[in-house]
Design an enzyme around this catalytic site. Structure first.
Site, PDB file in Angstrom:
ATOM      1  N   ARG A 103      -7.543   2.836 -41.965  1.00  0.00           N
ATOM      2  CA  ARG A 103      -6.196   2.633 -41.416  1.00  0.00           C
ATOM      3  C   ARG A 103      -6.085   3.180 -39.993  1.00  0.00           C
ATOM      4  O   ARG A 103      -5.418   2.597 -39.138  1.00  0.00           O
ATOM      5  CB  ARG A 103      -5.164   3.325 -42.308  1.00  0.00           C
ATOM      6  N   THR A 138       4.283  -4.888 -53.788  1.00  0.00           N
ATOM      7  CA  THR A 138       3.517  -3.646 -53.654  1.00  0.00           C
ATOM      8  C   THR A 138       4.424  -2.501 -53.255  1.00  0.00           C
ATOM      9  O   THR A 138       4.271  -1.370 -53.728  1.00  0.00           O
ATOM     10  CB  THR A 138       2.394  -3.825 -52.605  1.00  0.00           C
ATOM     11  N   CYS A 187     -12.859  -2.618 -12.228  1.00  0.00           N
ATOM     12  CA  CYS A 187     -13.974  -1.681 -12.397  1.00  0.00           C
ATOM     13  C   CYS A 187     -15.201  -2.106 -11.588  1.00  0.00           C
ATOM     14  O   CYS A 187     -15.995  -1.263 -11.164  1.00  0.00           O
ATOM     15  CB  CYS A 187     -14.344  -1.568 -13.874  1.00  0.00           C
ATOM     16  N   GLU A 247     -15.615   2.773 -17.427  1.00  0.00           N
ATOM     17  CA  GLU A 247     -16.450   2.929 -16.247  1.00  0.00           C
ATOM     18  C   GLU A 247     -15.859   3.940 -15.276  1.00  0.00           C
ATOM     19  O   GLU A 247     -16.575   4.756 -14.683  1.00  0.00           O
ATOM     20  CB  GLU A 247     -16.616   1.579 -15.525  1.00  0.00           C
ATOM     21  N   CYS A 298     -14.472  -5.390 -15.599  1.00  0.00           N
ATOM     22  CA  CYS A 298     -13.425  -6.313 -15.160  1.00  0.00           C
ATOM     23  C   CYS A 298     -13.506  -6.514 -13.649  1.00  0.00           C
ATOM     24  O   CYS A 298     -13.940  -5.630 -12.909  1.00  0.00           O
ATOM     25  CB  CYS A 298     -12.050  -5.799 -15.571  1.00  0.00           C
TER      26      CYS A 298
END
Length: 373
Positions: free
Chosen positions: A193, A205, A93, A61, A84
Site C-alpha cells: 500500500r 467490503t 536535466c 540527476e 528530460c
C-alpha cells in the site's frame, strides 16, 4: 535495445543496479512523475547518488550533480530513465548534465513521455557526450509501469490484490470479515500500500470489514488515497475510513441518484470528497469514468482490494493490468465469499491467463503474481 554499438560492461550493469536501488526509494511518492535514480562514478568509485523524491522537486540527476559538485567533471552518470530535455516544473536535466561537465551518460530506459522520447539522449550526444542506453532496461521499465501507463493512456496502472484460501474464498462466511492470510502477508500488504497512489474497495467490503486502508508503517509510512465505490452512498457516517488521522484523503464515487443530504454531510467532513459518475445498467458505476478521473488527479497506480463484485467488474471490463493473490494454505469452505462475482468463463481457451507469472513464499502463504491483457 542497447545503444550505441558498444558492448555493455559488468560495471555498467552494477552501477545501474545501484541507480535502481536509489529510484525505488521514491516508490509511491513521485506521481505523476516517474521513479528515477542516479549515480555518479569516477574511476569506478561512486562520487554521489540521488533520487527523485516528489513531483515539482529536483530530479535524480540534479540531486546527484549537486552532491558531486566539481567532482562531476569528466565523470559518468548512471540514470534509470532518460534525462528530460524540456522545462516543466523544473529545468531540463540534460542541460544540467552538460553544464556539470559529465563526459558519459548511461541510461536505463528511454522516456516514453511524448515530449521526451529520445530527445534527451539526442541532445546529450549533440553536445559531444557519450550516451549508452538500454542498460537493465527491463528492470527500469518494470519500476515505472505505472508512470508509463499513465503517460500513454491517462489512466492508472491497476493491480488486483486479494488474500484468499486454497478454495478461492475471501472469507469464511459471505459478508462477514475474517482473517485469511498470515502475519507475514499482512506486513507485506502494508508495504505494498505504501508504494501505491490509491487503494480502491467497494461498498460491500466497506460494510463487512470497516477497514482503515492505511499502511501502519510508522513515521516512514505513507497512506495512499482511499477510494470507495458506493453507488448510493450506503456508507455509515461512523465508518472508520471517515475518521482517520491520516496523511491521505478518502474519495467516494457514487451515482447522480445518490442521497443528496447524505452527500452534503460527507462532503462537510474533513479529508472526504464525493464524485458522481455514470451508473451502467446491470454493472454498477462506470469504471472507465472512475479510472479517467483518478488519472486526471495524478493517480498513476491503483491497488484494487475488492471485494468479489469489484474484482469481477474490473476483470469483466478488462481493466486489470496485474494480479497479485496472497493464497493461504487452508480451506475456507463453501459458505465464504468467492474471489469473483458475476464473472463467467466458458472454457479454458477464453479464460483470462496471467503472463510473466511469479511465485513467492510469504510466511506460510504463497504470492501468485502476473500480468493480464
Amino acid at each position: 535495445m542497447i545503444t550505441p554499438e558498444k558492448v555493455i560492461s559488468k560495471d555498467d550493469v552494477f552501477f545501474m543496479s545501484l541507480a535502481l536501488q536509489e529510484a525505488r526509494k521514491g516508490l509511491g511518492r513521485t506521481s505523476p512523475n516517474p521513479c528515477v535514480g542516479a549515480v555518479i562514478v569516477v574511476d569506478n568509485e561512486i562520487v554521489s547518488s540521488g533520487y527523485h523524491k516528489k513531483a515539482g522537486t529536483p530530479h535524480a540527476e540534479v540531486h546527484a550533480l549537486r552532491k558531486a559538485g566539481s567532482l562531476a567533471k569528466d565523470a559518468t552518470i548512471y540514470v534509470t530513465l532518460e534525462p528530460c530535455n524540456h522545462t516543466g516544473r523544473t529545468p531540463p536535466c540534460s542541460h544540467a548534465i552538460v553544464a556539470a561537465g559529465i563526459k558519459r551518460v548511461v541510461v536505463g530506459l528511454v522516456d516514453p513521455n511524448p515530449i521526451v522520447n529520445g530527445s534527451g539522449n539526442s541532445y546529450l550526444r549533440g553536445c559531444g557526450i557519450e550516451v549508452v542506453s538500454g542498460i537493465l532496461e527491463k528492470e527500469c521499465l518494470e519500476l515505472n509501469r505505472p508512470f508509463i501507463k499513465h503517460i500513454t493512456t491517462g489512466k492508472p496502472f491497476v493491480v488486483m490484490k486479494a488474500g484468499m484460501s486454497l478454495d478461492g474464498r475471501l472469507s469464511y462466511q459471505d459478508g462477514v470479515t475474517g482473517q485469511m492470510t498470515g502475519i507475514d502477508s499482512k506486513t507485506r500488504v502494508h508495504s505494498l500500500r505504501d508504494s501505491f497512489d490509491a487503494i480502491l474497495i467497494g461498498s460491500g467490503t466497506l460494510a463487512a470489514d470497516d477497514p482503515s486502508l492505511t499502511t501502519r508503517l510508522g513515521a516512514n509510512g505513507r497512506d495512499p488515497l482511499r477510494v470507495v465505490l458506493d453507488s448510493f452512498l450506503s456508507i455509515t457516517l461512523d465508518s472508520r475510513i471517515l475518521h482517520l488521522q491520516s496523511n491521505a484523503e478518502t474519495l467516494l464515487f457514487c451515482s447522480s441518484d445518490c442521497n443528496s443530504e447524505k452527500r452534503a454531510q460527507l462532503e462537510a467532513m474533513e479529508g472526504v470528497s464525493v464524485r458522481s459518475v455514470s451508473l451502467v445498467p446491470g454493472q454498477g458505476l462506470d469504471l472507465e469514468e472512475v479510472l479517467e478521473y483518478l488519472g486526471a488527479v495524478d493517480v498513476c497506480s491503483l491497488l484494487v482490494e475488492g471485494g468479489a463484485a469489484v474484482h469481477g467488474s474490473f476483470l469483466r471490463q478488462e481493466l486489470v493490468d496485474r494480479v497479485m493473490l496472497f493464497v493461504a494454505p487452508l480451506f475456507a469452505g463453501s459458505d465464504g465469499t468467492p474471489l469473483l462475482k458475476d464473472f463467467r468463463v466458458t472454457d479454458r481457451y477464453t479464460a483470462p491467463k496471467l503472463n510473466n507469472v511469479s511465485y513467492e513464499q510469504c510466511g506460510a502463504d504463497l504470492i501468485i503474481q502476473g500480468d493480464l491483457f
